[in-house]
Motif scaffolding. Sequence first.
Motif, PDB file in Angstrom:
ATOM      1  N   LEU A   1       1.624   6.817  -6.752  1.00  0.00           N
ATOM      2  CA  LEU A   1       0.593   7.794  -7.125  1.00  0.00           C
ATOM      3  C   LEU A   1       1.072   9.223  -6.910  1.00  0.00           C
ATOM      4  CD1 LEU A   1      -2.608   6.069  -5.683  1.00  0.00           C
ATOM      5  CD2 LEU A   1      -2.015   6.391  -8.102  1.00  0.00           C
ATOM      6  N   ARG A   2       1.820   9.437  -5.802  1.00  0.00           N
ATOM      7  CA  ARG A   2       2.347  10.770  -5.553  1.00  0.00           C
ATOM      8  C   ARG A   2       3.347  11.169  -6.639  1.00  0.00           C
ATOM      9  NH1 ARG A   2       2.497   8.980  -0.116  1.00  0.00           N
ATOM     10  NH2 ARG A   2       4.717   8.503  -0.346  1.00  0.00           N
ATOM     11  N   ASP A   3       4.194  10.209  -7.010  1.00  0.00           N
ATOM     12  CA  ASP A   3       5.175  10.503  -8.066  1.00  0.00           C
ATOM     13  C   ASP A   3       4.505  10.777  -9.393  1.00  0.00           C
ATOM     14  OD1 ASP A   3       7.143  10.104  -6.207  1.00  0.00           O
ATOM     15  OD2 ASP A   3       7.601   8.036  -6.846  1.00  0.00           O
ATOM     16  N   ALA A   4       3.375  10.076  -9.644  1.00  0.00           N
ATOM     17  CA  ALA A   4       2.655  10.258 -10.910  1.00  0.00           C
ATOM     18  C   ALA A   4       2.036  11.655 -11.009  1.00  0.00           C
ATOM     19  CB  ALA A   4       1.580   9.198 -11.054  1.00  0.00           C
ATOM     20  N   ARG A   5       1.697  12.249  -9.823  1.00  0.00           N
ATOM     21  CA  ARG A   5       1.117  13.576  -9.822  1.00  0.00           C
ATOM     22  C   ARG A   5       2.196  14.630 -10.071  1.00  0.00           C
ATOM     23  NH1 ARG A   5      -1.307  11.845  -4.756  1.00  0.00           N
ATOM     24  NH2 ARG A   5      -3.364  10.917  -5.145  1.00  0.00           N
TER      25      ARG A   5
ATOM     26  N   LEU B   1       0.832  -1.200   0.000  1.00  0.00           N
ATOM     27  CA  LEU B   1       0.000   0.000   0.000  1.00  0.00           C
ATOM     28  C   LEU B   1       0.871   1.257   0.000  1.00  0.00           C
ATOM     29  CD1 LEU B   1      -3.009   0.663  -0.019  1.00  0.00           C
ATOM     30  CD2 LEU B   1      -2.919   0.782   2.478  1.00  0.00           C
ATOM     31  N   HIS B   2       1.957   1.234   0.791  1.00  0.00           N
ATOM     32  CA  HIS B   2       2.877   2.377   0.810  1.00  0.00           C
ATOM     33  C   HIS B   2       3.514   2.576  -0.566  1.00  0.00           C
ATOM     34  CE1 HIS B   2       2.333   3.214   4.926  1.00  0.00           C
ATOM     35  NE2 HIS B   2       3.120   2.261   5.438  1.00  0.00           N
ATOM     36  N   LEU B   3       3.932   1.481  -1.195  1.00  0.00           N
ATOM     37  CA  LEU B   3       4.520   1.583  -2.539  1.00  0.00           C
ATOM     38  C   LEU B   3       3.513   2.164  -3.524  1.00  0.00           C
ATOM     39  CD1 LEU B   3       6.469  -1.796  -2.995  1.00  0.00           C
ATOM     40  CD2 LEU B   3       7.421   0.480  -2.565  1.00  0.00           C
ATOM     41  N   ARG B   4       2.289   1.733  -3.392  1.00  0.00           N
ATOM     42  CA  ARG B   4       1.235   2.191  -4.293  1.00  0.00           C
ATOM     43  C   ARG B   4       0.994   3.692  -4.115  1.00  0.00           C
ATOM     44  NH1 ARG B   4      -2.136  -1.727  -6.240  1.00  0.00           N
ATOM     45  NH2 ARG B   4      -4.022  -1.065  -7.350  1.00  0.00           N
ATOM     46  N   GLU B   5       0.919   4.132  -2.848  1.00  0.00           N
ATOM     47  CA  GLU B   5       0.683   5.548  -2.574  1.00  0.00           C
ATOM     48  C   GLU B   5       1.861   6.401  -3.037  1.00  0.00           C
ATOM     49  OE1 GLU B   5       0.028   5.354   1.581  1.00  0.00           O
ATOM     50  OE2 GLU B   5      -2.115   4.801   1.405  1.00  0.00           O
ATOM     51  N   ALA B   6       3.088   5.879  -2.873  1.00  0.00           N
ATOM     52  CA  ALA B   6       4.260   6.620  -3.336  1.00  0.00           C
ATOM     53  C   ALA B   6       4.253   6.740  -4.859  1.00  0.00           C
ATOM     54  CB  ALA B   6       5.526   5.908  -2.863  1.00  0.00           C
TER      55      ALA B   6
END
Length: 333
Positions: A329-333, A322-327
């Motif tokens: 998504l943040r990088d994608a923004r 989940l942390h990897l996924r959220e990171a």
Amino acid sequence: MLRHYESLGLVRPSGRTGSGYREYSEEDIRRIFHIESLRALGLSLSEVKRALDDAGFTPSAIVDDLIRRTCERIAAETELLTRLRRIHAADPAGWEDALQVVTLLQALGSKSADARQRAALASASSASSASSADEVPVPVEALVEAALGESDPHVAGALRWALARSGDGAPALLAEGIGSPVAAVRERAVRSLAVMPGGEAAGHLRDALTHPDPVVRGHPALAIGARGDTDAVPGLVDLLMEGRNDTDAADTLSALAGDTATADRIAHRLVERLARSTPRAPARGRLTQALAGVPGTRASQALAELSHDADRAVALTATYLLHLREAHLRDAR
């Protein structure tokens, strides 16, 4: 014939006429008919004599032996007929072509794995260059039979390669192998189909997705999943549950999750199997890890829920993913 029977002691005339001709009584004639009847069953003359003269002779023993010999003869004749039909199917232009096919067929049945592998590679080469006047393709029936009976992995790989280049006829014959009562034959059949191109092979693979044998189901799932067919999803999830080819299954599921609807469907399937799985079962960890490759909110929600799972290993894995996924998504923004 009667003189020969007499020389062997099978029959003796009851007397002779004044001019020297043999005379046979009614009993002698009956014995002659018995001799001919036993010969018609396949007994040798020595066996006939024993049957007629030995008071303790039991017919069942020799009848059993006759059955065995007849079965062996039928098997040999059937094998010869099969070989002849395969040579005929190759449509040789001359004796040199016919002998080439015979040589390859004999090599495919050799006890040497090296000889079988060379024959399989030669068969693939002849199939690829069937238009050449110097090459005669091995009949596809022979290749299928060899592939279904091959236990050596290197030879089996060469035979699958040859079958993939053999043209029409192979998929239907391999599909028949999936119905074999022998588990090893079923697996060889479906593995050969899995590498064959074309819609016919794909159709048989799709049919095999519901086969009762889990090993048979697994290979088609990977094969048609790699071709982008979402019908493979249940079979791929089954592979994760069983721990067979689970890494390939997870990668294939990730590749299939290219749109939101399919991604959510895959995530739902994984969550469903997690809910039904035994607590602390190894499969729960594999199913959780597979969610990492599935995009979309449904998979994210599942990981968030699993981060509080009673199974600590599952909870830690889900939290990390989940942390990897959220990171990401943040990088994608």
